[in-house]
Design an enzyme around this catalytic site. Structure first.
Site, PDB file in Angstrom:
ATOM      1  N   HIS A 262      -5.508   3.549  -1.762  1.00  0.00           N
ATOM      2  CA  HIS A 262      -6.831   3.952  -1.273  1.00  0.00           C
ATOM      3  C   HIS A 262      -7.105   5.373  -1.749  1.00  0.00           C
ATOM      4  O   HIS A 262      -6.462   6.317  -1.317  1.00  0.00           O
ATOM      5  CB  HIS A 262      -6.820   3.887   0.266  1.00  0.00           C
TER       6      HIS A 262
ATOM      7  N   ARG B 149      -6.940  12.868   0.646  1.00  0.00           N
ATOM      8  CA  ARG B 149      -5.883  13.368   1.533  1.00  0.00           C
ATOM      9  C   ARG B 149      -4.500  12.825   1.171  1.00  0.00           C
ATOM     10  O   ARG B 149      -3.500  13.405   1.523  1.00  0.00           O
ATOM     11  CB  ARG B 149      -6.209  13.086   2.992  1.00  0.00           C
ATOM     12  N   HIS B 150      -4.449  11.656   0.534  1.00  0.00           N
ATOM     13  CA  HIS B 150      -3.133  11.182   0.074  1.00  0.00           C
ATOM     14  C   HIS B 150      -3.167  10.881  -1.432  1.00  0.00           C
ATOM     15  O   HIS B 150      -2.741  11.699  -2.216  1.00  0.00           O
ATOM     16  CB  HIS B 150      -2.563  10.040   0.933  1.00  0.00           C
TER      17      HIS B 150
ATOM     18  N   GLU C 140      -8.559   0.414  -3.022  1.00  0.00           N
ATOM     19  CA  GLU C 140      -9.390   0.473  -1.812  1.00  0.00           C
ATOM     20  C   GLU C 140     -10.354   1.632  -1.986  1.00  0.00           C
ATOM     21  O   GLU C 140      -9.940   2.743  -2.347  1.00  0.00           O
ATOM     22  CB  GLU C 140      -8.535   0.706  -0.575  1.00  0.00           C
TER      23      GLU C 140
ATOM     24  N   ARG D  63       3.841  18.865   1.620  1.00  0.00           N
ATOM     25  CA  ARG D  63       4.475  20.088   1.137  1.00  0.00           C
ATOM     26  C   ARG D  63       3.877  20.576  -0.174  1.00  0.00           C
ATOM     27  O   ARG D  63       4.379  21.532  -0.756  1.00  0.00           O
ATOM     28  CB  ARG D  63       5.985  19.827   0.934  1.00  0.00           C
TER      29      ARG D  63
ATOM     30  N   GLU E  26     -11.086  -9.369   3.363  1.00  0.00           N
ATOM     31  CA  GLU E  26      -9.813  -8.980   3.957  1.00  0.00           C
ATOM     32  C   GLU E  26     -10.063  -8.731   5.433  1.00  0.00           C
ATOM     33  O   GLU E  26     -10.908  -7.902   5.796  1.00  0.00           O
ATOM     34  CB  GLU E  26      -9.238  -7.720   3.279  1.00  0.00           C
TER      35      GLU E  26
ATOM     36  N   ASP F  66      -0.041   4.473  -0.177  1.00  0.00           N
ATOM     37  CA  ASP F  66      -0.746   5.714   0.180  1.00  0.00           C
ATOM     38  C   ASP F  66       0.149   6.747   0.866  1.00  0.00           C
ATOM     39  O   ASP F  66       0.049   7.952   0.600  1.00  0.00           O
ATOM     40  CB  ASP F  66      -1.885   5.436   1.173  1.00  0.00           C
ATOM     41  N   HIS F  67       0.991   6.259   1.777  1.00  0.00           N
ATOM     42  CA  HIS F  67       1.692   7.235   2.623  1.00  0.00           C
ATOM     43  C   HIS F  67       2.919   7.853   1.964  1.00  0.00           C
ATOM     44  O   HIS F  67       3.500   8.791   2.508  1.00  0.00           O
ATOM     45  CB  HIS F  67       1.948   6.641   4.004  1.00  0.00           C
TER      46      HIS F  67
ATOM     47  N   ARG G 120      -9.189   8.122  -1.190  1.00  0.00           N
ATOM     48  CA  ARG G 120     -10.169   8.548  -0.184  1.00  0.00           C
ATOM     49  C   ARG G 120     -11.055   9.645  -0.757  1.00  0.00           C
ATOM     50  O   ARG G 120     -10.640  10.389  -1.656  1.00  0.00           O
ATOM     51  CB  ARG G 120      -9.459   9.043   1.077  1.00  0.00           C
TER      52      ARG G 120
ATOM     53  N   GLY H  88       1.333  -1.327   4.367  1.00  0.00           N
ATOM     54  CA  GLY H  88       1.713  -0.004   3.899  1.00  0.00           C
ATOM     55  C   GLY H  88       2.504   0.809   4.885  1.00  0.00           C
ATOM     56  O   GLY H  88       3.730   0.930   4.792  1.00  0.00           O
ATOM     57  N   HIS H  89       1.807   1.375   5.862  1.00  0.00           N
ATOM     58  CA  HIS H  89       2.375   2.432   6.704  1.00  0.00           C
ATOM     59  C   HIS H  89       3.725   2.069   7.312  1.00  0.00           C
ATOM     60  O   HIS H  89       4.677   2.853   7.252  1.00  0.00           O
ATOM     61  CB  HIS H  89       1.358   2.777   7.805  1.00  0.00           C
TER      62      HIS H  89
ATOM     63  N   THR I  73      -7.026   6.906  10.024  1.00  0.00           N
ATOM     64  CA  THR I  73      -6.853   5.829   9.047  1.00  0.00           C
ATOM     65  C   THR I  73      -8.132   4.992   9.092  1.00  0.00           C
ATOM     66  O   THR I  73      -9.064   5.346   9.813  1.00  0.00           O
ATOM     67  CB  THR I  73      -5.595   4.989   9.385  1.00  0.00           C
ATOM     68  N   THR I  74      -8.188   3.904   8.313  1.00  0.00           N
ATOM     69  CA  THR I  74      -9.387   3.071   8.324  1.00  0.00           C
ATOM     70  C   THR I  74      -9.473   2.391   9.683  1.00  0.00           C
ATOM     71  O   THR I  74      -8.727   1.467   9.969  1.00  0.00           O
ATOM     72  CB  THR I  74      -9.323   2.030   7.184  1.00  0.00           C
TER      73      THR I  74
ATOM     74  N   ASN J 280       0.859  -1.181   0.000  1.00  0.00           N
ATOM     75  CA  ASN J 280       0.000   0.000   0.000  1.00  0.00           C
ATOM     76  C   ASN J 280       0.904   1.244   0.000  1.00  0.00           C
ATOM     77  O   ASN J 280       1.675   1.453   0.943  1.00  0.00           O
ATOM     78  CB  ASN J 280      -0.898  -0.052   1.242  1.00  0.00           C
TER      79      ASN J 280
ATOM     80  N   HIS K 208      -3.581  -4.279   7.753  1.00  0.00           N
ATOM     81  CA  HIS K 208      -3.661  -3.110   8.638  1.00  0.00           C
ATOM     82  C   HIS K 208      -2.740  -3.264   9.849  1.00  0.00           C
ATOM     83  O   HIS K 208      -2.903  -4.178  10.645  1.00  0.00           O
ATOM     84  CB  HIS K 208      -5.074  -2.795   9.135  1.00  0.00           C
ATOM     85  N   GLY K 209      -1.789  -2.346   9.922  1.00  0.00           N
ATOM     86  CA  GLY K 209      -0.926  -2.261  11.103  1.00  0.00           C
ATOM     87  C   GLY K 209       0.178  -3.302  11.172  1.00  0.00           C
ATOM     88  O   GLY K 209       0.865  -3.410  12.186  1.00  0.00           O
TER      89      GLY K 209
HETATM   90  N1  PXP Z   1      -5.766  -3.075   4.023  1.00  0.00           N
HETATM   91  C1  PXP Z   1      -6.742  -2.128   4.088  1.00  0.00           C
HETATM   92  C2  PXP Z   1      -8.112  -2.490   3.657  1.00  0.00           C
HETATM   93  C3  PXP Z   1      -6.455  -0.811   4.527  1.00  0.00           C
HETATM   94  O1  PXP Z   1      -7.439   0.106   4.588  1.00  0.00           O
HETATM   95  C4  PXP Z   1      -5.122  -0.495   4.871  1.00  0.00           C
HETATM   96  C5  PXP Z   1      -4.796   0.897   5.292  1.00  0.00           C
HETATM   97  O2  PXP Z   1      -5.057   1.786   4.260  1.00  0.00           O
HETATM   98  C6  PXP Z   1      -4.145  -1.498   4.759  1.00  0.00           C
HETATM   99  C7  PXP Z   1      -4.502  -2.779   4.352  1.00  0.00           C
HETATM  100  C8  PXP Z   1      -2.711  -1.225   5.072  1.00  0.00           C
HETATM  101  O3  PXP Z   1      -2.581  -0.881   6.419  1.00  0.00           O
HETATM  102  P1  PXP Z   1      -1.204  -0.283   6.929  1.00  0.00           P
HETATM  103  O4  PXP Z   1      -0.947   0.955   6.144  1.00  0.00           O
HETATM  104  O5  PXP Z   1      -1.468  -0.032   8.376  1.00  0.00           O
HETATM  105  O6  PXP Z   1      -0.159  -1.335   6.697  1.00  0.00           O
END
Ligand code: PXP
Length: 259
Positions: free
Chosen positions: A45, A51-52, A75, A20, A156, A11-12, A47, A220-221, A105-106, A9, A198-199
């Protein structure tokens, strides 16, 4: 044991860019690096508040993933606008997620059980366009059943609560892992393909990857953060290696138990 795919992912990367208002760092470049480093696919994602990831990012990501024959997992919230974007791009996959503007976040899974009448027709239209549809749900048996009932091919499971408990050394972490395992088993029993995300970090990836029902992790993050220190490619390679190790040892364990 089946191979576990890794979706990155990105996104970040866009979060840092947007901080910036510049054109860098470019999430498309991150996607190229991720694929070269062993990612099986790219997740992004879009959104509602942009935002990203931006619409232009999705255009570019759709193009490069198609060119490379790799899956793009979009997403998206269950809205008319997002549905139209998904139908215009026809990504390999769409993951339906809940969205609240005030959240960082989600924060939880999609309430598929409560939203069946809204979600099922969207799933049908996306699937009818050849998109593999997934519902992002908490590891809750009724939500897993609802995902199956609304016609999704994939579920998921939200790993956020488990990952946070591990990071905080909370006493309930093992129970949360067991909850993930039973939700994964139930999803397979219902014929769904099972993903997780996630996480997830280097510590939590091993127990999660060892759950045999999982076919794909979306991360991702943590990796984007780790990329600041060691680079995106090496961070992904390390995550991939940990997933493979966990998968190999749980496969050996399962074989030994059958003997
Ligand atoms: N899966 C889904 C459905 C998510 O919404 C996210 C966060 O956008 C992730 C996976 C990835 O989560 P993380 O960025 O915490 O690794």
């Amino acid at each position: 044991m089946t191979k576990l795919r890794l979706g990155i992912n990105i996104d970040h990367v866009a979060t840092v860019r947007n901080a910036r208002g510049e054109g860098y760092p470019d999430p498309v470049r991150a996607a190229e690096i991720a694929l070269a480093a062993g990612a099986d696919g790219i997740t992004a994602h879009l959104r509602e508040d942009r935002r990203h990831i931006s619409d232009a990012d999705i255009d570019a990501l759709a193009l490069i993933t198609k060119r490379r024959g790799r899956p793009l997992n979009l997403e998206m919230a269950v809205t008319r606008e997002m549905e139209a974007i998904a139908l215009a791009h026809r990504p390999h996959a769409a993951c339906l997620v809940p969205e609240r503007r005030e959240e960082v976040t989600t924060e939880g899974g999609l309430d598929v059980a409560g939203g069946h009448n809204t979600i099922a027709p969207v799933v049908a239209r996306l699937a009818g366009a050849g998109i593999r549809v997934s519902c992002f749900v908490d590891p809750d048996l009724s939500q897993v059943a609802a995902a199956s009932a609304c016609g999704a091919q994939v579920v998921e499971l939200h790993t956020g609560a488990y990952c946070q408990a591990v990071r905080e050394r909370a006493p309930g972490a093992e129970t949360l892992l067991e909850t993930l395992k039973s939700a994964a088993r139930e999803a397979r029993r219902l014929g769904l393909e099972v993903h997780a995300g996630h996480g997830i970090d280097y510590e939590t990836v091993k127990p999660i990857a060892a759950i045999p029902e999982f076919r794909e992790l979306n991360i991702g993050h943590f990796l984007i953060g780790e990329a600041i220190f060691i680079g995106l490619g090496p961070a992904i390679q390390r995550m991939r290696a940990l997933m493979d190790q966990a998968r190999a040892s749980s496969g050996e364990l399962a074989e030994a138990m059958q003997r």
